[in-house]
Design a protein around this motif. Structure first.
Motif, short mmCIF file in Angstrom:
data_model
loop_
_atom_site.label_atom_id
_atom_site.label_comp_id
_atom_site.label_asym_id
_atom_site.label_seq_id
_atom_site.Cartn_x
_atom_site.Cartn_y
_atom_site.Cartn_z
N SER A 1 -26.13 -98.00 -50.77
CA SER A 1 -25.83 -96.70 -50.14
C SER A 1 -27.09 -95.90 -49.80
O SER A 1 -28.08 -95.92 -50.52
CB SER A 1 -24.96 -95.85 -51.06
N ALA B 1 -26.22 -93.05 -44.25
CA ALA B 1 -25.25 -94.08 -43.89
C ALA B 1 -24.09 -94.16 -44.88
O ALA B 1 -23.05 -94.71 -44.56
CB ALA B 1 -25.95 -95.43 -43.82
N GLY B 2 -24.28 -93.63 -46.09
CA GLY B 2 -23.24 -93.76 -47.11
C GLY B 2 -23.00 -95.23 -47.39
O GLY B 2 -23.94 -95.98 -47.62
N SER B 3 -21.76 -95.65 -47.33
CA SER B 3 -21.46 -97.06 -47.56
C SER B 3 -21.28 -97.84 -46.25
O SER B 3 -20.82 -98.97 -46.26
CB SER B 3 -20.20 -97.18 -48.42
N ASP B 4 -21.64 -97.23 -45.11
CA ASP B 4 -21.58 -97.92 -43.82
C ASP B 4 -22.80 -98.83 -43.70
O ASP B 4 -23.85 -98.43 -43.21
CB ASP B 4 -21.55 -96.90 -42.67
N VAL B 5 -22.65 -100.05 -44.16
CA VAL B 5 -23.78 -100.98 -44.25
C VAL B 5 -24.46 -101.18 -42.90
O VAL B 5 -25.68 -101.29 -42.81
CB VAL B 5 -23.33 -102.32 -44.86
N ALA B 6 -23.70 -101.24 -41.84
CA ALA B 6 -24.28 -101.47 -40.51
C ALA B 6 -25.20 -100.34 -40.06
O ALA B 6 -26.03 -100.53 -39.19
CB ALA B 6 -23.17 -101.68 -39.49
N ALA B 7 -25.09 -99.17 -40.68
CA ALA B 7 -25.91 -98.01 -40.28
C ALA B 7 -27.14 -97.81 -41.17
O ALA B 7 -27.83 -96.80 -41.04
CB ALA B 7 -25.05 -96.75 -40.30
N LYS C 1 -30.08 -103.82 -34.60
CA LYS C 1 -29.03 -102.90 -35.01
C LYS C 1 -27.81 -103.64 -35.53
O LYS C 1 -27.65 -104.83 -35.34
CB LYS C 1 -28.63 -102.01 -33.84
N ALA C 2 -26.94 -102.88 -36.18
CA ALA C 2 -25.67 -103.36 -36.75
C ALA C 2 -25.92 -104.30 -37.92
O ALA C 2 -27.04 -104.47 -38.38
CB ALA C 2 -24.80 -104.00 -35.68
N SER C 3 -24.86 -104.89 -38.43
CA SER C 3 -24.96 -105.68 -39.66
C SER C 3 -25.71 -106.99 -39.49
O SER C 3 -26.20 -107.56 -40.46
CB SER C 3 -23.56 -105.94 -40.23
#
Length: 111
Positions: A38, A42-48, A89-91
């Motif tokens: 975390s 991004a929090g838990s938004d792994v791709a961010a 970018k992205a995951s």
């Protein structure tokens, strides 16, 4: 313990040296690890994720720059199982790395 969330990642995805050199002391409880994913933005938004890992000049080691937040056991961990951006970018541009605690890593309690 925080080991319960970080150790399975090493068991499933870790390299042979991680399994031979790091995992035994984690399982015995001599050292600890945490899962550091975390981030504040991004929090838990792994791709961010914004934390970056870039190869050093020799191409031998990664230099990791960024911030992780809300990491269970992070204050006490000897190792950080962490996701960092090594590509685009992205995951698809993410890599998992095992980072040892060292003087360059700062941890603090969130108040």
């Amino acid at each position: 313990s925080a080991n319960s969330i970080g150790v399975p990642v090493i068991i499933k995805y870790g390299s042979e040296w991680m399994k031979k050199e790091v995992l035994p002391s984690l399982i015995r409880g001599d050292t600890t690890c945490c899962l550091a994913i975390s981030e504040a933005y991004a929090g838990s938004d792994v791709a961010a994720l914004r934390t970056r890992g870039e190869l050093d000049v020799k191409g031998d080691n990664y230099i990791v720059n960024g911030t992780k937040k809300w990491i269970t056991g992070g204050m006490y961990a000897d190792w950080f199982v962490t996701a960092v951006r090594t590509g685009g970018k992205a995951s698809g541009g993410l890599s998992m790395m095992l980072v040892p605690k060292c003087n360059e890593i700062q941890t603090k309690v969130i108040k």
